[in-house]
Design a protein around this motif. Structure first.
Motif, PDB file in Angstrom:
ATOM      1  N   ARG A  53       0.825  -1.217   0.000  1.00 46.10           N
ATOM      2  CA  ARG A  53       0.000   0.000   0.000  1.00 46.10           C
ATOM      3  C   ARG A  53       0.858   1.265   0.000  1.00 46.10           C
ATOM      4  O   ARG A  53       0.554   2.240  -0.711  1.00 46.10           O
ATOM      5  N   LEU A  54       1.911   1.276   0.791  1.00 51.56           N
ATOM      6  CA  LEU A  54       2.788   2.445   0.849  1.00 51.56           C
ATOM      7  C   LEU A  54       3.429   2.722  -0.505  1.00 51.56           C
ATOM      8  O   LEU A  54       3.623   3.886  -0.889  1.00 51.56           O
ATOM      9  N   GLN A  55       3.755   1.673  -1.231  1.00 56.12           N
ATOM     10  CA  GLN A  55       4.332   1.847  -2.563  1.00 56.12           C
ATOM     11  C   GLN A  55       3.293   2.344  -3.559  1.00 56.12           C
ATOM     12  O   GLN A  55       3.554   3.267  -4.334  1.00 56.12           O
ATOM     13  N   GLU A  56       2.128   1.720  -3.544  1.00 57.51           N
ATOM     14  CA  GLU A  56       1.102   2.048  -4.535  1.00 57.51           C
ATOM     15  C   GLU A  56       0.463   3.410  -4.272  1.00 57.51           C
ATOM     16  O   GLU A  56       0.206   4.168  -5.207  1.00 57.51           O
ATOM     17  N   ARG A  57       0.191   3.731  -3.014  1.00 55.54           N
ATOM     18  CA  ARG A  57      -0.501   4.987  -2.703  1.00 55.54           C
ATOM     19  C   ARG A  57       0.442   6.183  -2.675  1.00 55.54           C
ATOM     20  O   ARG A  57       0.119   7.248  -3.200  1.00 55.54           O
ATOM     21  N   TYR A  58       1.619   5.985  -2.057  1.00 54.09           N
ATOM     22  CA  TYR A  58       2.511   7.120  -1.840  1.00 54.09           C
ATOM     23  C   TYR A  58       3.707   7.163  -2.784  1.00 54.09           C
ATOM     24  O   TYR A  58       4.467   8.133  -2.765  1.00 54.09           O
ATOM     25  N   LEU A 113       6.375   5.318  -2.612  1.00 54.17           N
ATOM     26  CA  LEU A 113       7.628   5.087  -1.907  1.00 54.17           C
ATOM     27  C   LEU A 113       8.396   3.944  -2.555  1.00 54.17           C
ATOM     28  O   LEU A 113       7.812   3.070  -3.189  1.00 54.17           O
ATOM     29  N   SER A 114       9.696   3.955  -2.384  1.00 50.20           N
ATOM     30  CA  SER A 114      10.501   2.834  -2.868  1.00 50.20           C
ATOM     31  C   SER A 114      10.220   1.613  -2.000  1.00 50.20           C
ATOM     32  O   SER A 114       9.716   1.734  -0.878  1.00 50.20           O
ATOM     33  N   GLU A 115      10.557   0.452  -2.506  1.00 48.79           N
ATOM     34  CA  GLU A 115      10.342  -0.770  -1.737  1.00 48.79           C
ATOM     35  C   GLU A 115      11.147  -0.726  -0.433  1.00 48.79           C
ATOM     36  O   GLU A 115      10.662  -1.149   0.622  1.00 48.79           O
ATOM     37  N   GLN A 122       9.563  -0.890   3.312  1.00 49.55           N
ATOM     38  CA  GLN A 122       9.952  -1.976   4.211  1.00 49.55           C
ATOM     39  C   GLN A 122      10.494  -1.441   5.535  1.00 49.55           C
ATOM     40  O   GLN A 122      10.228  -2.017   6.595  1.00 49.55           O
ATOM     41  N   VAL A 123      11.250  -0.354   5.475  1.00 55.09           N
ATOM     42  CA  VAL A 123      11.782   0.258   6.703  1.00 55.09           C
ATOM     43  C   VAL A 123      10.636   0.716   7.601  1.00 55.09           C
ATOM     44  O   VAL A 123      10.630   0.488   8.813  1.00 55.09           O
ATOM     45  N   ALA A 151       4.180  12.599   0.930  1.00 60.12           N
ATOM     46  CA  ALA A 151       4.519  11.328   1.569  1.00 60.12           C
ATOM     47  C   ALA A 151       6.012  11.029   1.474  1.00 60.12           C
ATOM     48  O   ALA A 151       6.615  10.520   2.425  1.00 60.12           O
ATOM     49  N   ILE A 152       6.615  11.336   0.341  1.00 59.24           N
ATOM     50  CA  ILE A 152       8.049  11.093   0.173  1.00 59.24           C
ATOM     51  C   ILE A 152       8.853  11.974   1.123  1.00 59.24           C
ATOM     52  O   ILE A 152       9.828  11.528   1.737  1.00 59.24           O
ATOM     53  N   ALA A 153       8.438  13.245   1.270  1.00 64.39           N
ATOM     54  CA  ALA A 153       9.126  14.139   2.203  1.00 64.39           C
ATOM     55  C   ALA A 153       8.991  13.635   3.640  1.00 64.39           C
ATOM     56  O   ALA A 153       9.955  13.651   4.416  1.00 64.39           O
ATOM     57  N   VAL A 154       7.788  13.174   4.003  1.00 66.16           N
ATOM     58  CA  VAL A 154       7.562  12.630   5.345  1.00 66.16           C
ATOM     59  C   VAL A 154       8.425  11.390   5.570  1.00 66.16           C
ATOM     60  O   VAL A 154       9.104  11.256   6.599  1.00 66.16           O
ATOM     61  N   SER A 155       8.424  10.484   4.602  1.00 64.47           N
ATOM     62  CA  SER A 155       9.157   9.225   4.742  1.00 64.47           C
ATOM     63  C   SER A 155      10.656   9.451   4.820  1.00 64.47           C
ATOM     64  O   SER A 155      11.362   8.783   5.585  1.00 64.47           O
ATOM     65  N   ASN A 156      11.166  10.389   4.020  1.00 64.28           N
ATOM     66  CA  ASN A 156      12.605  10.682   4.057  1.00 64.28           C
ATOM     67  C   ASN A 156      13.024  11.192   5.435  1.00 64.28           C
ATOM     68  O   ASN A 156      14.046  10.767   5.991  1.00 64.28           O
ATOM     69  N   LEU A 157      12.241  12.110   5.979  1.00 70.84           N
ATOM     70  CA  LEU A 157      12.582  12.681   7.280  1.00 70.84           C
ATOM     71  C   LEU A 157      12.442  11.636   8.390  1.00 70.84           C
ATOM     72  O   LEU A 157      13.256  11.590   9.320  1.00 70.84           O
TER      73      LEU A 157
END
Length: 309
Positions: free
Chosen positions: A111-116, A118-120, A124-125, A157-163
């Motif tokens: 879901r995180l990959q498809e919706r946002y 994000l990389s695999e 996974q992290v 989402a990418i900005a949130v996940s990176n931080l």
């Protein structure tokens, strides 16, 4: 007339890992299916077996012919579970379980990959710490709401996940160990709302990525529970991206270093070193608030102008 098959109860002992549990279940499923398929009146009703990890099979230890051999008795501290309409809120059991069952890690990664987008690896992290999944969802929602600019959900989402993955998890690992010695997002001193607000400041161009990391550290270690925008203002975090302000900073630095400007004018192998020197001085003069890419471009243009004047 077909005789009803007895349903044997098999207890498997000496299982020392999840893998052995899985392998023993798979072996027993095949073994019991084979036995049940035979018309054998001697089929045991209850037995205890042990797992042999070398042979990858179960071995009979003893037979238990009576129910009392298992010492079955109701657990007095656990009341009976009655799944009626009142307990299920009028839903079917399948619908009830769908709404109450936590999202499984593999489903969350997908879901995180498809919706946002994000990389695999990122997905996974995040899914590796199950509470972080809802944490990300909440932070994305807050950042999208707080940001003044209209942003795509994927970019937010990418900005949130990176931080989260690159900085907040590091703070957790260093400062957030619980009694079990494992740090999870539940021990974080920075809430999902605060993370979302920090990302909104970054996306609006009010702070840089480096400032966002610094702000998260301050919120985690010093200003626990603080309002990100207020803490950023109190710490003098204000991204300078206005071309005129950056040009003024560059000219001020160049004026203070006339000898270095003369070396720059001569060109050659020292030109890049002098450029880096001016860049560092300009960033220092801006109290590290200058937007790096804009500063680099404007500094290069300013140096060329001053060299030709």
């Amino acid at each position: 007339e077909t005789k009803p098959k007895r349903s044997p109860r098999v207890e498997v002992k000496n299982l020392n890992s999840i893998r052995q549990v899985r392998e023993s279940i798979e072996f027993e499923a095949l073994r019991q299916a084979k036995e049940w398929s035979m018309d054998d009146d001697d089929l045991q009703s209850a037995e205890t077996r042990t797992w042999d990890p070398t042979k990858k099979s179960t071995i009979l230890i003893r037979i238990k012919n009576e129910e009392q051999d298992y010492r079955f008795m109701p657990e007095p501290d656990i009341p009976p579970l009655i799944l009626n309409d009142q307990v299920l809120n009028g839903l079917s059991l399948e619908s009830f379980l769908e709404t109450r069952t936590p999202e499984l890690p593999l489903e969350a990664v997908r879901r995180l990959q498809e919706r946002y987008g994000l990389s695999e690896y990122q997905a996974q992290v995040i899914a590796g710490d199950p509470p972080a999944i809802a944490f990300v969802d909440r932070a994305v929602k807050v950042a999208s709401r707080e940001a003044l600019k209209d942003m795509l959900e994927e970019d937010v989402a990418i900005a949130v996940s990176n931080l989260l993955a690159n900085h907040l998890f590091s703070l957790l690992k260093e400062h957030g160990e619980n009694e079990e010695g494992e740090a999870t997002i539940q021990e974080s001193q920075v809430s999902a709302e605060q993370l979302g607000q920090v990302v909104a400041l970054q996306l609006d161009g009010k702070i840089s990525k480096q400032m966002a990391k610094k702000l998260i550290s301050i919120l985690y270690l010093k200003e626990v529970g603080g309002i990100p925008s207020q803490v950023a203002a109190d710490c003098g975090m204000e991204l300078i991206s206005d071309p005129e302000k950056l040009r003024a900073i560059c000219n001020q630095v160049i004026d203070k270093h006339p000898d270095e400007l003369e070396v720059y004018k001569k060109g050659g192998k020292f030109k890049n070193q002098i450029t880096k020197l001016f860049s560092g001085k300009a960033m220092e003069l801006s109290k590290r608030n200058a937007e790096p890419e804009s500063l680099r471009d404007i500094l290069a243009a300013t140096l060329e102008e001053r060299s030709n004047s």
